[in-house]
Design a protein around this motif. Sequence first.
Motif, PDB file in Angstrom:
ATOM      1  N   ALA A 132       0.851  -1.188   0.000  1.00  0.00           N
ATOM      2  CA  ALA A 132       0.000   0.000   0.000  1.00  0.00           C
ATOM      3  C   ALA A 132       0.885   1.235   0.000  1.00  0.00           C
ATOM      4  CB  ALA A 132      -0.913  -0.010   1.223  1.00  0.00           C
ATOM      5  N   SER A 133       0.925   1.935  -1.100  1.00  0.00           N
ATOM      6  CA  SER A 133       1.836   3.061  -1.252  1.00  0.00           C
ATOM      7  C   SER A 133       1.376   4.285  -0.461  1.00  0.00           C
ATOM      8  CB  SER A 133       1.942   3.432  -2.735  1.00  0.00           C
ATOM      9  OG  SER A 133       2.638   4.646  -2.893  1.00  0.00           O
ATOM     10  N   LYS A 134       2.356   5.091  -0.071  1.00  0.00           N
ATOM     11  CA  LYS A 134       2.035   6.385   0.513  1.00  0.00           C
ATOM     12  C   LYS A 134       1.742   7.384  -0.600  1.00  0.00           C
ATOM     13  CE  LYS A 134       6.998   7.312   0.987  1.00  0.00           C
ATOM     14  NZ  LYS A 134       8.085   7.560   1.955  1.00  0.00           N
ATOM     15  N   LYS A 135       1.242   8.565  -0.221  1.00  0.00           N
ATOM     16  CA  LYS A 135       0.843   9.577  -1.205  1.00  0.00           C
ATOM     17  C   LYS A 135       2.022  10.411  -1.682  1.00  0.00           C
ATOM     18  CE  LYS A 135      -2.408  13.388  -1.951  1.00  0.00           C
ATOM     19  NZ  LYS A 135      -3.492  14.210  -1.337  1.00  0.00           N
ATOM     20  N   ASP A 136       2.868  10.820  -0.759  1.00  0.00           N
ATOM     21  CA  ASP A 136       3.973  11.719  -1.096  1.00  0.00           C
ATOM     22  C   ASP A 136       5.310  11.064  -0.751  1.00  0.00           C
ATOM     23  OD1 ASP A 136       2.430  14.083  -1.938  1.00  0.00           O
ATOM     24  OD2 ASP A 136       1.765  14.096   0.163  1.00  0.00           O
ATOM     25  N   PHE A 137       6.255  11.225  -1.652  1.00  0.00           N
ATOM     26  CA  PHE A 137       7.602  10.695  -1.479  1.00  0.00           C
ATOM     27  C   PHE A 137       8.548  11.886  -1.369  1.00  0.00           C
ATOM     28  CE2 PHE A 137       5.090   7.403  -3.287  1.00  0.00           C
ATOM     29  CZ  PHE A 137       5.672   6.188  -2.940  1.00  0.00           C
TER      30      PHE A 137
END
Length: 276
Positions: A132-137
Amino acid sequence: MDQRAKAILLNTYWQSGQWTDRDARAIPAADFAYAKSKGVMFDLITTTHDELVAQINRLHAEIAQCMVTDAFVASLSTRRLDWRSALASWVSAGRLPIHSFTPYESGQFYEDGKVVGTVHSCIVCRDAIGYASKKDFVNVDLNVLNFERIKWGGVRLGWLDYIWLDLSLFMSDDPPQPTDEDAAILAAILNVVATGQPDDYPGRLRDRLKDVIRSNAAERSALIEALACVGVLPHDPDTKDMGGRHDWFYAADWRGGCRYDREVVARLFGALRAVT
């Protein structure tokens, strides 16, 4: 790959058989500039989930399946680990639809033992590729990802930033065609998978593979995870005991009785007569 640049990267994160202390990872400016000029080290990047998904989709369209399967097989005799994980990244990219960040509550933030906030991750990424990816990198260290790619053949398979980096670097590389020796090693790996005990865990498979491929245990773990990621090592739907999940992700539910998926092998490696 430029060997001096590679040495600079590897020595930054790994010395005397272990990870270096974070406080000891300062790189002389001239060394960093050299490794960066050779495409081995990078500045920190800041991007977003949506930008990465779009770039990953583009890369998947530009890379043919035969390119990543040939690179995977060619890595087996050469021990060029940086060629190996592109297959898993490409397969994951193909499962990932174009989409915007779609949040769900995936956890909580803690401070001094108290909940201070909620973690939101992308449910579409979770369902498509397992993570599940985060929104901001923000200020992502691509260097540690490339270190893991070169050192072991990839560790963070399924992470959006790793998939993007892996496929981007693959596009600038030119792995050779696999040899008969490579095909024979892959066939030997599959034979080991097919002849284990029904209750073998991935760790037991890792131990048994040491006799058929030149590698260390960490490299074999990454190899097993890649094979599970692409579906060669299938999940056991009846697995109840989830012991060892902290050591494995894609391969956590594989057991010796699952053997390997012949249809997936034929689809990916069918051109290799020694395998099929």
